[in-house]
Design a protein around this motif. Structure first.
Motif, PDB file in Angstrom:
ATOM      1  N   LEU A 265       8.162  11.830  -6.002  1.00  0.00           N
ATOM      2  CA  LEU A 265       8.969  11.491  -7.174  1.00  0.00           C
ATOM      3  C   LEU A 265      10.348  11.004  -6.742  1.00  0.00           C
ATOM      4  N   ALA A 266      10.948  11.669  -5.767  1.00  0.00           N
ATOM      5  CA  ALA A 266      12.256  11.246  -5.262  1.00  0.00           C
ATOM      6  C   ALA A 266      12.178   9.818  -4.712  1.00  0.00           C
ATOM      7  N   ARG A 267      11.119   9.511  -3.996  1.00  0.00           N
ATOM      8  CA  ARG A 267      10.946   8.163  -3.440  1.00  0.00           C
ATOM      9  C   ARG A 267      10.725   7.147  -4.562  1.00  0.00           C
ATOM     10  N   ALA A 268       9.941   7.528  -5.567  1.00  0.00           N
ATOM     11  CA  ALA A 268       9.675   6.628  -6.691  1.00  0.00           C
ATOM     12  C   ALA A 268      10.960   6.322  -7.457  1.00  0.00           C
ATOM     13  N   ILE A 269      11.839   7.318  -7.579  1.00  0.00           N
ATOM     14  CA  ILE A 269      13.125   7.081  -8.242  1.00  0.00           C
ATOM     15  C   ILE A 269      13.906   6.018  -7.477  1.00  0.00           C
ATOM     16  N   SER A 270      13.841   6.070  -6.152  1.00  0.00           N
ATOM     17  CA  SER A 270      14.508   5.040  -5.346  1.00  0.00           C
ATOM     18  C   SER A 270      13.884   3.664  -5.604  1.00  0.00           C
ATOM     19  N   PHE A 271      12.565   3.596  -5.749  1.00  0.00           N
ATOM     20  CA  PHE A 271      11.902   2.326  -6.062  1.00  0.00           C
ATOM     21  C   PHE A 271      12.439   1.769  -7.381  1.00  0.00           C
ATOM     22  N   VAL A 272      12.520   2.634  -8.389  1.00  0.00           N
ATOM     23  CA  VAL A 272      12.983   2.199  -9.705  1.00  0.00           C
ATOM     24  C   VAL A 272      14.432   1.736  -9.622  1.00  0.00           C
ATOM     25  N   GLU A 273      15.275   2.547  -8.987  1.00  0.00           N
ATOM     26  CA  GLU A 273      16.700   2.213  -8.889  1.00  0.00           C
ATOM     27  C   GLU A 273      16.927   0.890  -8.163  1.00  0.00           C
ATOM     28  N   ASN A 274      16.104   0.607  -7.157  1.00  0.00           N
ATOM     29  CA  ASN A 274      16.268  -0.609  -6.358  1.00  0.00           C
ATOM     30  C   ASN A 274      15.406  -1.768  -6.847  1.00  0.00           C
ATOM     31  N   GLY A 275      14.668  -1.572  -7.935  1.00  0.00           N
ATOM     32  CA  GLY A 275      13.854  -2.647  -8.496  1.00  0.00           C
ATOM     33  C   GLY A 275      12.716  -3.076  -7.598  1.00  0.00           C
ATOM     34  N   ILE A 276      12.148  -2.141  -6.844  1.00  0.00           N
ATOM     35  CA  ILE A 276      11.060  -2.455  -5.923  1.00  0.00           C
ATOM     36  C   ILE A 276       9.722  -2.413  -6.663  1.00  0.00           C
ATOM     37  N   GLY A 277       8.981  -3.490  -6.566  1.00  0.00           N
ATOM     38  CA  GLY A 277       7.633  -3.529  -7.135  1.00  0.00           C
ATOM     39  C   GLY A 277       7.621  -3.575  -8.657  1.00  0.00           C
ATOM     40  N   ASP A 278       6.449  -3.381  -9.209  1.00  0.00           N
ATOM     41  CA  ASP A 278       6.245  -3.413 -10.652  1.00  0.00           C
ATOM     42  C   ASP A 278       6.392  -2.003 -11.205  1.00  0.00           C
ATOM     43  N   PHE A 279       7.611  -1.464 -11.107  1.00  0.00           N
ATOM     44  CA  PHE A 279       7.816  -0.071 -11.482  1.00  0.00           C
ATOM     45  C   PHE A 279       7.634   0.160 -12.978  1.00  0.00           C
TER      46      PHE A 279
ATOM     47  N   GLU B 223       0.819  -1.209   0.000  1.00  0.00           N
ATOM     48  CA  GLU B 223       0.000   0.000   0.000  1.00  0.00           C
ATOM     49  C   GLU B 223       0.857   1.265   0.000  1.00  0.00           C
ATOM     50  N   ASN B 224       1.975   1.278   0.730  1.00  0.00           N
ATOM     51  CA  ASN B 224       2.852   2.434   0.773  1.00  0.00           C
ATOM     52  C   ASN B 224       3.369   2.772  -0.630  1.00  0.00           C
ATOM     53  N   GLU B 225       3.729   1.735  -1.375  1.00  0.00           N
ATOM     54  CA  GLU B 225       4.217   1.932  -2.745  1.00  0.00           C
ATOM     55  C   GLU B 225       3.108   2.520  -3.622  1.00  0.00           C
ATOM     56  N   LEU B 226       1.907   2.022  -3.474  1.00  0.00           N
ATOM     57  CA  LEU B 226       0.767   2.544  -4.233  1.00  0.00           C
ATOM     58  C   LEU B 226       0.541   4.017  -3.908  1.00  0.00           C
ATOM     59  N   ALA B 227       0.655   4.371  -2.645  1.00  0.00           N
ATOM     60  CA  ALA B 227       0.481   5.766  -2.225  1.00  0.00           C
ATOM     61  C   ALA B 227       1.552   6.657  -2.848  1.00  0.00           C
ATOM     62  N   ILE B 228       2.792   6.158  -2.934  1.00  0.00           N
ATOM     63  CA  ILE B 228       3.873   6.937  -3.536  1.00  0.00           C
ATOM     64  C   ILE B 228       3.568   7.214  -5.001  1.00  0.00           C
ATOM     65  N   TRP B 229       3.182   6.190  -5.754  1.00  0.00           N
ATOM     66  CA  TRP B 229       2.902   6.384  -7.183  1.00  0.00           C
ATOM     67  C   TRP B 229       1.690   7.286  -7.391  1.00  0.00           C
ATOM     68  N   SER B 230       0.702   7.212  -6.520  1.00  0.00           N
ATOM     69  CA  SER B 230      -0.451   8.121  -6.615  1.00  0.00           C
ATOM     70  C   SER B 230      -0.007   9.562  -6.401  1.00  0.00           C
ATOM     71  N   ALA B 231       0.892   9.771  -5.440  1.00  0.00           N
ATOM     72  CA  ALA B 231       1.415  11.119  -5.177  1.00  0.00           C
ATOM     73  C   ALA B 231       2.241  11.627  -6.349  1.00  0.00           C
ATOM     74  N   VAL B 232       2.989  10.739  -7.008  1.00  0.00           N
ATOM     75  CA  VAL B 232       3.749  11.134  -8.204  1.00  0.00           C
ATOM     76  C   VAL B 232       2.787  11.650  -9.275  1.00  0.00           C
ATOM     77  N   ARG B 233       1.681  10.946  -9.476  1.00  0.00           N
ATOM     78  CA  ARG B 233       0.691  11.365 -10.483  1.00  0.00           C
ATOM     79  C   ARG B 233       0.077  12.723 -10.145  1.00  0.00           C
ATOM     80  N   ARG B 234       0.055  13.080  -8.858  1.00  0.00           N
ATOM     81  CA  ARG B 234      -0.474  14.388  -8.450  1.00  0.00           C
ATOM     82  C   ARG B 234       0.585  15.488  -8.546  1.00  0.00           C
TER      83      ARG B 234
END
Length: 104
Positions: free
Chosen positions: A20-34, A3-14
């Motif tokens: 966005l900074a947190r989402a970049i970390s998700f992408v860099e670390n291969g977390i979730g279905d980025f 759910e935390n990851e979903l909240a981050i991506w929703s905030a990026v869309r807003r």
């Protein structure tokens, strides 16, 4: 997806830049279905400027001046620093926060 990851991506869309900074970390670390999340983002009319050069050429000084100018024009700015020579995934994201900390 957690759910935390979903909240981050929703905030990026807003348009929330901290998300966005947190989402970049998700992408860099291969977390979730980025890949799916990135494909779901809408393209916009943002400009992209690339700065490259050898050590000591003044890249950080130039970027600092560009940021100052764009901020004075009340524009949103994002800086992504990458070291393409890094052996880690053919490039590493850099944290150049020390030099540009006045802009935050």
């Amino acid at each position: 997806m957690p759910e935390n990851e979903l909240a981050i991506w929703s905030a990026v869309r807003r348009g929330e830049f901290r998300a966005l900074a947190r989402a970049i970390s998700f992408v860099e670390n291969g977390i979730g279905d980025f890949h799916k999340q990135l494909m779901g983002l809408s393209p916009d009319a943002s400009s992209v400027i690339g700065i490259t050069g050898p050590p000591g050429a003044g890249k950080s000084t130039l970027v600092d001046a560009l940021i100052r100018q764009l901020v004075s024009e009340q524009k949103k700015v994002a800086v992504l620093c990458v070291d393409p020579s890094s052996a880690f995934h053919s490039g590493a994201l850099l944290g150049d926060r020390v030099r540009m900390s006045e802009m935050v």
